[in-house]
Write a protein that holds these residues in place. Structure first.
Motif, PDB file in Angstrom:
ATOM      1  N   PHE A 195       0.808  -1.217   0.000  1.00 58.39           N
ATOM      2  CA  PHE A 195       0.000   0.000   0.000  1.00 58.39           C
ATOM      3  C   PHE A 195       0.841   1.266   0.000  1.00 58.39           C
ATOM      4  CE2 PHE A 195      -2.944  -3.167   1.803  1.00 58.39           C
ATOM      5  CZ  PHE A 195      -3.952  -3.063   0.873  1.00 58.39           C
ATOM      6  N   LYS A 196       2.128   1.147   0.292  1.00 59.95           N
ATOM      7  CA  LYS A 196       3.003   2.312   0.306  1.00 59.95           C
ATOM      8  C   LYS A 196       3.174   2.904  -1.090  1.00 59.95           C
ATOM      9  CE  LYS A 196       5.610   0.651   4.261  1.00 59.95           C
ATOM     10  NZ  LYS A 196       6.890   0.176   4.747  1.00 59.95           N
ATOM     11  N   LYS A 197       2.951   2.093  -2.116  1.00 57.46           N
ATOM     12  CA  LYS A 197       3.104   2.539  -3.497  1.00 57.46           C
ATOM     13  C   LYS A 197       1.937   3.407  -3.971  1.00 57.46           C
ATOM     14  CE  LYS A 197       5.215  -1.855  -4.771  1.00 57.46           C
ATOM     15  NZ  LYS A 197       5.076  -3.033  -5.624  1.00 57.46           N
ATOM     16  N   TYR A 198       0.861   3.439  -3.188  1.00 57.45           N
ATOM     17  CA  TYR A 198      -0.364   4.103  -3.625  1.00 57.45           C
ATOM     18  C   TYR A 198      -0.543   5.450  -2.945  1.00 57.45           C
ATOM     19  CZ  TYR A 198      -1.613  -0.354  -5.679  1.00 57.45           C
ATOM     20  OH  TYR A 198      -1.609  -1.487  -6.433  1.00 57.45           O
ATOM     21  N   LYS A 199      -1.152   6.341  -3.692  1.00 59.61           N
ATOM     22  CA  LYS A 199      -1.570   7.619  -3.124  1.00 59.61           C
ATOM     23  C   LYS A 199      -3.038   7.806  -3.497  1.00 59.61           C
ATOM     24  CE  LYS A 199      -0.289  10.343  -7.139  1.00 59.61           C
ATOM     25  NZ  LYS A 199       0.408  11.459  -7.686  1.00 59.61           N
ATOM     26  N   LEU A 200      -3.727   8.592  -2.706  1.00 62.45           N
ATOM     27  CA  LEU A 200      -5.106   8.912  -3.042  1.00 62.45           C
ATOM     28  C   LEU A 200      -5.105  10.045  -4.055  1.00 62.45           C
ATOM     29  CD1 LEU A 200      -6.915   8.777   0.412  1.00 62.45           C
ATOM     30  CD2 LEU A 200      -6.933   7.071  -1.406  1.00 62.45           C
ATOM     31  N   GLY A 201      -5.932   9.924  -5.038  1.00 62.43           N
ATOM     32  CA  GLY A 201      -6.031  10.944  -6.081  1.00 62.43           C
ATOM     33  C   GLY A 201      -7.305  10.715  -6.858  1.00 62.43           C
ATOM     34  N   PHE A 202      -7.307  11.148  -8.095  1.00 58.24           N
ATOM     35  CA  PHE A 202      -8.449  10.892  -8.953  1.00 58.24           C
ATOM     36  C   PHE A 202      -7.946  10.616 -10.360  1.00 58.24           C
ATOM     37  CE2 PHE A 202     -11.998  12.032 -11.749  1.00 58.24           C
ATOM     38  CZ  PHE A 202     -12.933  11.139 -11.257  1.00 58.24           C
ATOM     39  N   ASP A 203      -8.235   9.414 -10.848  1.00 58.41           N
ATOM     40  CA  ASP A 203      -7.845   9.016 -12.198  1.00 58.41           C
ATOM     41  C   ASP A 203      -9.045   9.203 -13.119  1.00 58.41           C
ATOM     42  OD1 ASP A 203      -6.998   7.884 -14.539  1.00 58.41           O
ATOM     43  OD2 ASP A 203      -6.430   5.964 -13.674  1.00 58.41           O
ATOM     44  N   ILE A 204      -9.063  10.308 -13.816  1.00 58.88           N
ATOM     45  CA  ILE A 204     -10.174  10.639 -14.710  1.00 58.88           C
ATOM     46  C   ILE A 204     -10.353   9.582 -15.792  1.00 58.88           C
ATOM     47  CG2 ILE A 204      -8.789  12.116 -16.240  1.00 58.88           C
ATOM     48  CD1 ILE A 204     -12.460  12.740 -15.268  1.00 58.88           C
ATOM     49  N   TRP A 205      -9.259   8.964 -16.245  1.00 60.03           N
ATOM     50  CA  TRP A 205      -9.348   7.977 -17.321  1.00 60.03           C
ATOM     51  C   TRP A 205     -10.065   6.708 -16.867  1.00 60.03           C
ATOM     52  CZ3 TRP A 205      -9.295   9.958 -21.757  1.00 60.03           C
ATOM     53  CH2 TRP A 205      -8.506  11.073 -22.016  1.00 60.03           C
ATOM     54  N   SER A 206      -9.979   6.377 -15.593  1.00 56.15           N
ATOM     55  CA  SER A 206     -10.742   5.234 -15.080  1.00 56.15           C
ATOM     56  C   SER A 206     -12.234   5.541 -15.123  1.00 56.15           C
ATOM     57  CB  SER A 206     -10.323   4.910 -13.645  1.00 56.15           C
ATOM     58  OG  SER A 206      -9.010   4.417 -13.628  1.00 56.15           O
TER      59      SER A 206
END
Length: 149
Positions: free
Chosen positions: A2-13
């Motif tokens: 989980f350290k590799k992940y950040k919260l954000g927003f992927d518009i393409w998803s």
């Protein structure tokens, strides 16, 4: 992991989700001839699990960003995702032509799930793979039990 992940927003998803949902939006207002998909489901609990996993899948795809993902480009997984989308749209086209058989039902069931899976793998979003996998299994069982068997 989980350290590799950040919260954000992927518009393409979100765009992928909306593209895949276009035929369903059309179907909800324009019934197809020989429209067996409007029959009452006999897998209600499984359908509920699938719906929950679908929501979790979209949330996971949209908000968990793997910091190790590469810039969006044409990769084998993206090509596979696009191919799955095209197969899905072709299946809807055939369904709207009034042709309903096992191949068409499987075409409405498997390709959209695989499109999300290939997208998640390309984006290195392994968190999303879990709800995608559960959704895929539930969606496949739903399609087979309700419309094939």
């Amino acid at each position: 992991m989980f350290k590799k992940y950040k919260l954000g927003f992927d518009i393409w998803s979100l765009v992928l989700f909306l593209i895949i949902m276009i035929p369903t939006f059309i179907w909800s207002v324009v019934p197809a001839p020989n429209d067996i998909l409007r029959e009452t489901s006999i897998t209600k609990i499984l359908d509920m699990i699938a719906s929950i996993c679908q929501v979790l899948m979209i949330i996971a795809l949209c908000i968990f960003i793997n910091q190790e993902q590469k810039k969006l480009s044409i990769t084998p997984f993206i090509i596979a995702m696009i191919t799955c989308c095209l197969l899905y749209f072709a299946s809807w086209t055939i369904y709207y032509l009034g042709i309903v058989n096992t191949i068409v039902i499987l075409g409405l069931t498997i390709p959209p799930c695989l499109a999300f899976l290939f997208w998640a793998i390309d984006r290195k979003n392994l968190i999303a793979v879990i709800p995608i996998s559960i959704f895929t299994i539930c969606h496949l069982i739903y399609g087979i039990v309700n419309f094939v068997i």
